[in-house]
Design an enzyme around this catalytic site. Structure first.
Site, PDB file in Angstrom:
ATOM      1  N   LYS A  24      41.161  38.336  -4.451  1.00 43.60           N
ATOM      2  CA  LYS A  24      41.589  37.717  -5.717  1.00 43.60           C
ATOM      3  C   LYS A  24      40.766  38.173  -6.923  1.00 43.60           C
ATOM      4  CE  LYS A  24      43.771  33.811  -3.500  1.00 43.60           C
ATOM      5  NZ  LYS A  24      44.200  32.435  -3.618  1.00 43.60           N
ATOM      6  N   ASP A  83      47.018  29.559  -8.704  1.00 38.48           N
ATOM      7  CA  ASP A  83      46.240  28.654  -7.847  1.00 38.48           C
ATOM      8  C   ASP A  83      45.766  27.426  -8.622  1.00 38.48           C
ATOM      9  OD1 ASP A  83      46.294  29.997  -5.387  1.00 38.48           O
ATOM     10  OD2 ASP A  83      44.641  31.314  -5.947  1.00 38.48           O
ATOM     11  N   SER A 103      53.600  32.976   3.173  1.00 33.97           N
ATOM     12  CA  SER A 103      54.305  33.298   1.917  1.00 33.97           C
ATOM     13  C   SER A 103      55.696  33.889   2.150  1.00 33.97           C
ATOM     14  CB  SER A 103      53.469  34.269   1.076  1.00 33.97           C
ATOM     15  OG  SER A 103      52.344  33.610   0.552  1.00 33.97           O
ATOM     16  N   GLY A 109      34.529  31.747  -2.514  1.00 37.34           N
ATOM     17  CA  GLY A 109      35.546  32.805  -2.476  1.00 37.34           C
ATOM     18  C   GLY A 109      36.472  32.754  -3.672  1.00 37.34           C
ATOM     19  N   THR A 154      26.184  32.827   1.184  1.00 38.78           N
ATOM     20  CA  THR A 154      25.461  33.791   0.336  1.00 38.78           C
ATOM     21  C   THR A 154      25.233  33.107  -1.008  1.00 38.78           C
ATOM     22  OG1 THR A 154      26.751  35.534   1.402  1.00 38.78           O
ATOM     23  CG2 THR A 154      25.475  36.163  -0.532  1.00 38.78           C
TER      24      THR A 154
END
Length: 264
Positions: free
Chosen positions: A66, A102, A17, A128, A152
């Site tokens: 996030k 995003d 970034s 995620g 998970t």
């Protein structure tokens, strides 16, 4: 006075970034500096408050924060609310706003590589922070079926509460798919492997990795080896940065070959 921007995450070394934003500052003659900062979860509130007291002018958020930054902003944009994910933070009318670029970044990146997801079956690995944005975009673009699988299981089912139409599979099981997407952090280190039986998947599928650094993860190498089309997250990354830059500076920076080469 020089404006200050940062990207926060853990890990953060992989983030490019600063390279792209500082490049655009120079091109657009903006007096600003962009840096990256490794942040522990316990320090999130303090670092975000720096936008409120104007020590920082804006923050980008990467893995694994996030979702975790949501409690520390005053207001969510519709995109951030829908996806329960923030990657861009700024101050407006004395309030800290949490936004998500995003969603647009993924869609524009996919369109850039000319892959048409309409009526395609998509299999997503991981649950995620970026996954909700990806699902939202895929559905908007007309994907016929979206399946997710995460190490998970409970995290995958919490995403299904947001998007009831998705399917959830146990980790290690694989559905029929046209496109497979790695949204785990497995690949940030060059030795990372996702243990799947790639040979069984056949060929002429589309392998997509949201990771852009390194530019070819082992997941993409395996996909290529077995005769599939592969694409990394480079263009998604550039487009989400482009959207954040526009919000912060009201300037649409140019995405040219020079910009794209910064990530090679």
């Amino acid at each position: 006075m020089t404006k200050k921007y940062i990207v926060i995450g853990n890990p953060i070394d992989h983030s490019l970034s600063p390279a792209i934003h500082n490049h655009w500052f120079k091109k657009n003659k903006i007096d600003a500096f962009y840096d990256k900062k490794l942040v522990e979860e316990k320090d999130l509130k303090e670092i975000i408050y720096k936008v409120k007291n104007e020590e920082l002018d804006g923050i980008n958020v990467t893995v694994p924060y996030k979702k975790k930054v949501i409690p520390f902003v005053d207001q969510l944009t519709p995109e951030a609310k829908l996806s329960e994910s923030i990657n861009t933070i700024y101050k407006k009318n004395k309030k800290i706003i949490g936004h998500n670029t995003d969603i647009g970044g993924f869609e524009l990146g996919l369109r850039h590589c000319k892959y048409n997801v309409k009526n395609k079956k998509v299999f997503i690995l991981g649950a995620g922070g970026v996954v909700t944005s990806v699902i939202y975009s895929l559905k908007k673009m007309g994907a016929s079926e979206i399946t997710i699988s995460n190490r998970t299981n409970s995290k995958a089912y919490s995403i299904k509460k947001l998007f009831p139409y998705i399917k959830v599979l146990d980790w290690g099981k694989v559905p029929d798919f046209d496109m497979i997407l790695n949204a785990t952090s497995l690949g940030l280190n060059k030795n990372d492997e996702i243990n799947l039986d790639y040979e069984k998947f056949g060929n002429n599928k589309f392998y997509y990795d949201v990771i852009y650094n390194p530019k070819e993860t082992n997941f993409l190498k395996k996909g290529k080896y077995f005769g599939n089309i592969t694409e990394n997250g480079k263009m998604m990354f550039i487009y989400q940065a482009h959207q954040a830059f526009l919000i912060w500076h009201k300037i649409m920076p140019n995405i040219d070959d020079e910009t794209i080469r910064l990530l090679d």
